[in-house]
Design a protein around this motif. Structure first.
Motif, PDB file in Angstrom:
ATOM      1  N   GLN A  81       0.828  -1.202   0.000  1.00  0.00           N
ATOM      2  CA  GLN A  81       0.000   0.000   0.000  1.00  0.00           C
ATOM      3  C   GLN A  81       0.866   1.257   0.000  1.00  0.00           C
ATOM      4  O   GLN A  81       0.522   2.246  -0.629  1.00  0.00           O
ATOM      5  N   ASN A  89       3.767   1.604  -1.445  1.00  0.00           N
ATOM      6  CA  ASN A  89       4.260   1.795  -2.808  1.00  0.00           C
ATOM      7  C   ASN A  89       3.188   2.368  -3.719  1.00  0.00           C
ATOM      8  O   ASN A  89       3.477   3.206  -4.568  1.00  0.00           O
ATOM      9  N   VAL A  90       1.952   1.915  -3.546  1.00  0.00           N
ATOM     10  CA  VAL A  90       0.853   2.430  -4.367  1.00  0.00           C
ATOM     11  C   VAL A  90       0.632   3.911  -4.080  1.00  0.00           C
ATOM     12  O   VAL A  90       0.455   4.714  -4.998  1.00  0.00           O
ATOM     13  N   CYS A  91       0.676   4.280  -2.812  1.00  0.00           N
ATOM     14  CA  CYS A  91       0.517   5.693  -2.451  1.00  0.00           C
ATOM     15  C   CYS A  91       1.644   6.534  -3.040  1.00  0.00           C
ATOM     16  O   CYS A  91       1.413   7.643  -3.512  1.00  0.00           O
ATOM     17  N   ARG A  92       2.846   6.018  -3.009  1.00  0.00           N
ATOM     18  CA  ARG A  92       3.987   6.750  -3.559  1.00  0.00           C
ATOM     19  C   ARG A  92       3.838   6.934  -5.070  1.00  0.00           C
ATOM     20  O   ARG A  92       4.130   8.002  -5.599  1.00  0.00           O
ATOM     21  N   VAL A  93       3.362   5.913  -5.767  1.00  0.00           N
ATOM     22  CA  VAL A  93       3.176   6.005  -7.219  1.00  0.00           C
ATOM     23  C   VAL A  93       2.087   7.023  -7.546  1.00  0.00           C
ATOM     24  O   VAL A  93       2.254   7.853  -8.447  1.00  0.00           O
ATOM     25  N   ILE A  94       0.990   6.987  -6.800  1.00  0.00           N
ATOM     26  CA  ILE A  94      -0.102   7.940  -7.040  1.00  0.00           C
ATOM     27  C   ILE A  94       0.362   9.361  -6.754  1.00  0.00           C
ATOM     28  O   ILE A  94       0.073  10.289  -7.522  1.00  0.00           O
ATOM     29  N   TRP A  95       1.109   9.553  -5.663  1.00  0.00           N
ATOM     30  CA  TRP A  95       1.605  10.877  -5.304  1.00  0.00           C
ATOM     31  C   TRP A  95       2.553  11.404  -6.374  1.00  0.00           C
ATOM     32  O   TRP A  95       2.470  12.565  -6.768  1.00  0.00           O
ATOM     33  N   THR A  96       3.437  10.549  -6.856  1.00  0.00           N
ATOM     34  CA  THR A  96       4.393  10.952  -7.888  1.00  0.00           C
ATOM     35  C   THR A  96       3.674  11.298  -9.189  1.00  0.00           C
ATOM     36  O   THR A  96       4.001  12.290  -9.843  1.00  0.00           O
ATOM     37  N   ALA A  97       2.684  10.501  -9.555  1.00  0.00           N
ATOM     38  CA  ALA A  97       1.930  10.768 -10.778  1.00  0.00           C
ATOM     39  C   ALA A  97       1.172  12.089 -10.670  1.00  0.00           C
ATOM     40  O   ALA A  97       1.140  12.882 -11.624  1.00  0.00           O
ATOM     41  N   ALA A  98       0.579  12.364  -9.518  1.00  0.00           N
ATOM     42  CA  ALA A  98      -0.143  13.621  -9.321  1.00  0.00           C
ATOM     43  C   ALA A  98       0.807  14.809  -9.375  1.00  0.00           C
ATOM     44  O   ALA A  98       0.481  15.854  -9.961  1.00  0.00           O
TER      45      ALA A  98
END
Length: 49
Positions: free
Chosen positions: A3, A5-14
């Motif tokens: 979870q 890692n998923v938050c980090r990917v979403i944050w980076t994409a945003a």
């Protein structure tokens, strides 16, 4: 752990999307438009000058 890692990917994409929008707005001349509107608001509504 997954979870996080998923938050980090979403944050980076945003973040990248936001930076892309800022660059696009600047390149298309929106910064000048916003600045001129801000100056007009100060001159007309607040009465500076």
């Amino acid at each position: 752990m997954k979870q996080k890692n998923v938050c980090r990917v979403i944050w980076t994409a945003a973040l990248l999307l936001a930076l892309g929008m800022v660059v696009f707005g600047y390149v298309s001349g929106e910064a000048e438009t916003v600045f001129s509107k801000a100056v007009n608001i100060c001159m007309e509504c607040i009465g500076l000058g």
